[in-house]
Design a protein around this motif. Structure first.
Motif, PDB file in Angstrom:
ATOM      1  N   ARG A  68       7.034   2.050 -13.013  1.00 45.75           N
ATOM      2  CA  ARG A  68       8.148   1.771 -12.099  1.00 45.75           C
ATOM      3  C   ARG A  68       7.628   0.918 -10.949  1.00 45.75           C
ATOM      4  O   ARG A  68       6.501   1.106 -10.485  1.00 45.75           O
ATOM      5  CB  ARG A  68       8.753   3.069 -11.574  1.00 45.75           C
ATOM      6  CG  ARG A  68       9.349   3.948 -12.662  1.00 45.75           C
ATOM      7  CD  ARG A  68       9.580   5.364 -12.176  1.00 45.75           C
ATOM      8  NE  ARG A  68      10.561   5.419 -11.108  1.00 45.75           N
ATOM      9  CZ  ARG A  68      10.636   6.411 -10.229  1.00 45.75           C
ATOM     10  NH1 ARG A  68       9.758   7.404 -10.280  1.00 45.75           N
ATOM     11  NH2 ARG A  68      11.572   6.414  -9.293  1.00 45.75           N
ATOM     12  N   VAL A  69       8.473   0.005 -10.484  1.00 46.95           N
ATOM     13  CA  VAL A  69       8.078  -0.902  -9.398  1.00 46.95           C
ATOM     14  C   VAL A  69       9.217  -1.019  -8.391  1.00 46.95           C
ATOM     15  O   VAL A  69      10.387  -1.154  -8.772  1.00 46.95           O
ATOM     16  CB  VAL A  69       7.722  -2.307  -9.938  1.00 46.95           C
ATOM     17  CG1 VAL A  69       7.427  -3.271  -8.782  1.00 46.95           C
ATOM     18  CG2 VAL A  69       6.524  -2.229 -10.888  1.00 46.95           C
TER      19      VAL A  69
ATOM     20  N   ALA B 114       4.519   1.562  -8.222  1.00 49.80           N
ATOM     21  CA  ALA B 114       3.987   0.713  -7.157  1.00 49.80           C
ATOM     22  C   ALA B 114       5.119   0.294  -6.232  1.00 49.80           C
ATOM     23  O   ALA B 114       6.242   0.029  -6.676  1.00 49.80           O
ATOM     24  CB  ALA B 114       3.322  -0.532  -7.739  1.00 49.80           C
ATOM     25  N   SER B 115       4.804   0.249  -4.944  1.00 51.95           N
ATOM     26  CA  SER B 115       5.748  -0.222  -3.940  1.00 51.95           C
ATOM     27  C   SER B 115       5.103  -1.392  -3.212  1.00 51.95           C
ATOM     28  O   SER B 115       4.131  -1.211  -2.470  1.00 51.95           O
ATOM     29  CB  SER B 115       6.089   0.905  -2.955  1.00 51.95           C
ATOM     30  OG  SER B 115       6.958   0.447  -1.942  1.00 51.95           O
TER      31      SER B 115
ATOM     32  N   PHE C  75      -4.496  -3.924 -10.077  1.00 50.66           N
ATOM     33  CA  PHE C  75      -3.363  -3.131 -10.545  1.00 50.66           C
ATOM     34  C   PHE C  75      -3.661  -2.404 -11.850  1.00 50.66           C
ATOM     35  O   PHE C  75      -3.272  -1.254 -12.024  1.00 50.66           O
ATOM     36  CB  PHE C  75      -2.122  -4.020 -10.698  1.00 50.66           C
ATOM     37  CG  PHE C  75      -1.471  -4.427  -9.394  1.00 50.66           C
ATOM     38  CD1 PHE C  75      -1.942  -3.962  -8.168  1.00 50.66           C
ATOM     39  CD2 PHE C  75      -0.375  -5.277  -9.391  1.00 50.66           C
ATOM     40  CE1 PHE C  75      -1.347  -4.335  -6.970  1.00 50.66           C
ATOM     41  CE2 PHE C  75       0.236  -5.660  -8.198  1.00 50.66           C
ATOM     42  CZ  PHE C  75      -0.248  -5.186  -6.987  1.00 50.66           C
ATOM     43  N   ALA C  76      -4.332  -3.059 -12.774  1.00 51.14           N
ATOM     44  CA  ALA C  76      -4.629  -2.400 -14.054  1.00 51.14           C
ATOM     45  C   ALA C  76      -5.523  -1.187 -13.844  1.00 51.14           C
ATOM     46  O   ALA C  76      -5.293  -0.121 -14.438  1.00 51.14           O
ATOM     47  CB  ALA C  76      -5.289  -3.391 -15.012  1.00 51.14           C
ATOM     48  N   ASP C  77      -6.535  -1.333 -12.981  1.00 47.92           N
ATOM     49  CA  ASP C  77      -7.437  -0.213 -12.716  1.00 47.92           C
ATOM     50  C   ASP C  77      -6.730   0.909 -11.957  1.00 47.92           C
ATOM     51  O   ASP C  77      -7.012   2.092 -12.180  1.00 47.92           O
ATOM     52  CB  ASP C  77      -8.653  -0.690 -11.919  1.00 47.92           C
ATOM     53  CG  ASP C  77      -9.598  -1.554 -12.758  1.00 47.92           C
ATOM     54  OD1 ASP C  77      -9.556  -1.438 -14.001  1.00 47.92           O
ATOM     55  OD2 ASP C  77     -10.351  -2.347 -12.164  1.00 47.92           O
TER      56      ASP C  77
ATOM     57  N   ILE D 116       3.732   9.160  -8.984  1.00 45.56           N
ATOM     58  CA  ILE D 116       2.552   8.864  -8.161  1.00 45.56           C
ATOM     59  C   ILE D 116       2.658   7.413  -7.716  1.00 45.56           C
ATOM     60  O   ILE D 116       2.448   6.486  -8.496  1.00 45.56           O
ATOM     61  CB  ILE D 116       1.245   9.107  -8.929  1.00 45.56           C
ATOM     62  CG1 ILE D 116       1.198  10.536  -9.485  1.00 45.56           C
ATOM     63  CG2 ILE D 116       0.049   8.867  -8.004  1.00 45.56           C
ATOM     64  CD1 ILE D 116      -0.030  10.844 -10.327  1.00 45.56           C
ATOM     65  N   THR D 117       3.005   7.222  -6.437  1.00 47.57           N
ATOM     66  CA  THR D 117       3.284   5.902  -5.883  1.00 47.57           C
ATOM     67  C   THR D 117       2.142   5.424  -5.009  1.00 47.57           C
ATOM     68  O   THR D 117       1.542   6.213  -4.262  1.00 47.57           O
ATOM     69  CB  THR D 117       4.568   5.946  -5.026  1.00 47.57           C
ATOM     70  OG1 THR D 117       5.659   6.416  -5.829  1.00 47.57           O
ATOM     71  CG2 THR D 117       4.913   4.573  -4.461  1.00 47.57           C
ATOM     72  N   LEU D 118       1.875   4.143  -5.070  1.00 49.82           N
ATOM     73  CA  LEU D 118       0.902   3.520  -4.176  1.00 49.82           C
ATOM     74  C   LEU D 118       1.508   2.270  -3.573  1.00 49.82           C
ATOM     75  O   LEU D 118       2.039   1.419  -4.296  1.00 49.82           O
ATOM     76  CB  LEU D 118      -0.391   3.183  -4.923  1.00 49.82           C
ATOM     77  CG  LEU D 118      -1.521   2.583  -4.081  1.00 49.82           C
ATOM     78  CD1 LEU D 118      -2.866   3.228  -4.421  1.00 49.82           C
ATOM     79  CD2 LEU D 118      -1.617   1.057  -4.306  1.00 49.82           C
ATOM     80  N   GLU D 119       1.466   2.166  -2.235  1.00 47.71           N
ATOM     81  CA  GLU D 119       1.920   0.956  -1.567  1.00 47.71           C
ATOM     82  C   GLU D 119       0.874  -0.140  -1.734  1.00 47.71           C
ATOM     83  O   GLU D 119      -0.337   0.127  -1.649  1.00 47.71           O
ATOM     84  CB  GLU D 119       2.148   1.220  -0.080  1.00 47.71           C
ATOM     85  CG  GLU D 119       3.331   2.124   0.213  1.00 47.71           C
ATOM     86  CD  GLU D 119       3.582   2.311   1.694  1.00 47.71           C
ATOM     87  OE1 GLU D 119       4.726   2.592   2.083  1.00 47.71           O
ATOM     88  OE2 GLU D 119       2.602   2.188   2.479  1.00 47.71           O
TER      89      GLU D 119
END
Length: 383
Positions: free
Chosen positions: A153-154, A116-117, A105-107, A91-94
């Motif tokens: 993952r980043v 995260a991208s 980011f923590a939330d 599950i990725t979020l730009e």
């Protein structure tokens, strides 16, 4: 049916001069209205593209890190109810690397984001200002550290082959980027897209793009440094440690079905192409009126599907299985590719063949677009 879901959040704080994505600046965003619309659009899409558990979800934009974490959690909860999640779902979020967004980011991780991208784009302040970015290099470095602490993952993006950029300058920046130790990097050469402010600047002579030969030199340097660092290219502009490739993007390039919701989102499912309304207000109106945001849905002819599968698959280092495409689309190899051209470019070392598998070699990657135009059968190109 679809095993990947793309969710588009169209809003940004500022439109970057190089960007041709579907992004919009608005003084106010009614979060409650957008939650209701996106949930309704998702339910409509699941009714057409359900049946398999999701292996990946990607929040793109725009700037999805501007979304309230509670909204992200709501959308993920609904997606899980509608499709179900694979046990190892990505599950990725730009995100933009501003301090304001990094504070969320923590939330966002608690809401379910596990990858995260970050749109870093440069580690140089002067370049960031020229690119129209709102963050500075120090913010970017801090955000990368925060992201690595919060997400499993980043990845992050950099733009290179900028006007006047030297090999020495790019080497220095790329070496620093590799030192961050992330498992994935997206490294894009600056492209002047029609309709952007940069396109206007080039037309007016404000600046000139980097010479093609110099850009090719930087591309070769990029491959050399990333390979040595253990992040080889698995696609033209994307580099990862083995096993850390973006599963969502692999869905596109392997021409598997995916659902797309939100303004301007595209999808491929069951031989159909879908496209949502691009303008946010038009999307909201369409969902209110019809229960979904689809502006266009059309059946793709078999030759068009085969053409898309070839054009996408040959971007991957792994190449594609021509025999599998023959079976999938019922089209003979000679009607998919031009055999004599494939032989010619294989002999020149620009393509490789291994049984039914065909791919573009490292030497051919800088010439990818030209090679594709040559080897894909005319009947498919005109489909």
């Amino acid at each position: 049916m679809a095993r990947a879901l793309y969710i588009h959040w169209p809003f940004c704080e500022k439109k970057c001069p190089y960007c041709d994505f579907n992004s919009h600046v608005r003084e106010r965003v009614d979060t409650a209205a957008w939650e209701a619309a996106l949930l309704k659009d998702m339910r409509a899409e699941a009714a057409e593209a359900g049946g398999e558990t999701l292996t990946s979800i990607f929040f793109g934009g725009g700037t999805p890190s501007l979304m309230p974490p509670r909204l992200v959690e709501s959308l993920l909860s609904e997606a899980q109810d509608l499709w179900g999640f694979d046990s190892d779902i990505e599950i990725t979020l730009e995100a933009n690397p501003s301090s304001v967004e990094a504070a969320n980011f923590a939330d966002l991780a608690a809401a379910g984001i596990n990858r995260a991208s970050l749109g870093v784009q440069s580690l140089d302040d002067e370049t960031l200002r020229w690119l129209g970015r709102l963050h500075g290099s120090a913010e970017a470095r801090d955000a990368l550290q925060t992201a690595r602490e919060q997400f499993e993952r980043v990845s992050f993006d950099l733009i290179y082959a900028l006007p006047g950029q030297s090999a020495r300058q790019w080497r220095s920046q790329l070496e620093e980027a590799l030192d961050f130790g992330t498992s994935h990097l997206s490294l894009y050469q600056l492209t002047i897209e029609p309709g952007t402010r940069f396109a206007t600047d080039v037309r007016r002579g404000v600046f000139a793009p980097l010479d093609d030969d110099e850009a090719a030199e930087l591309f070769a340097l990029t491959q050399e440094l990333t390979q040595a660092a253990g992040l080889p290219a698995y696609e033209t502009s994307n580099h990862a440690r083995p096993g850390e490739e973006s599963r969502h993007n692999l869905t596109y390039w392997r021409y598997q079905d995916y659902a797309g919701i939100g303004p301007g989102a595209h999808g491929r499912r069951g031989g159909f192409a879908t496209a949502r309304h691009k303008k946010p207000e038009n999307f909201l109106a369409a969902v209110e009126k019809r229960g979904h945001g689809i502006a266009e849905q059309r059946s793709l002819a078999i030759p068009e599907q085969a053409s898309e599968a070839l054009l996408m698959g040959l971007r991957l280092k792994e190449g594609l299985d021509i025999a599998a495409l023959e079976a999938r689309f019922g089209i003979a190899r000679s009607e998919l590719i031009v055999p004599e051209k494939v032989t010619q470019y294989t002999d020149l070392g620009l393509l490789w063949q291994d049984g039914p598998h065909l791919g573009v070699s490292a030497a051919g990657r800088p010439l990818l677009d030209g090679l594709l135009a040559e080897i894909v059968a005319d009947a498919l190109v005109k489909a």
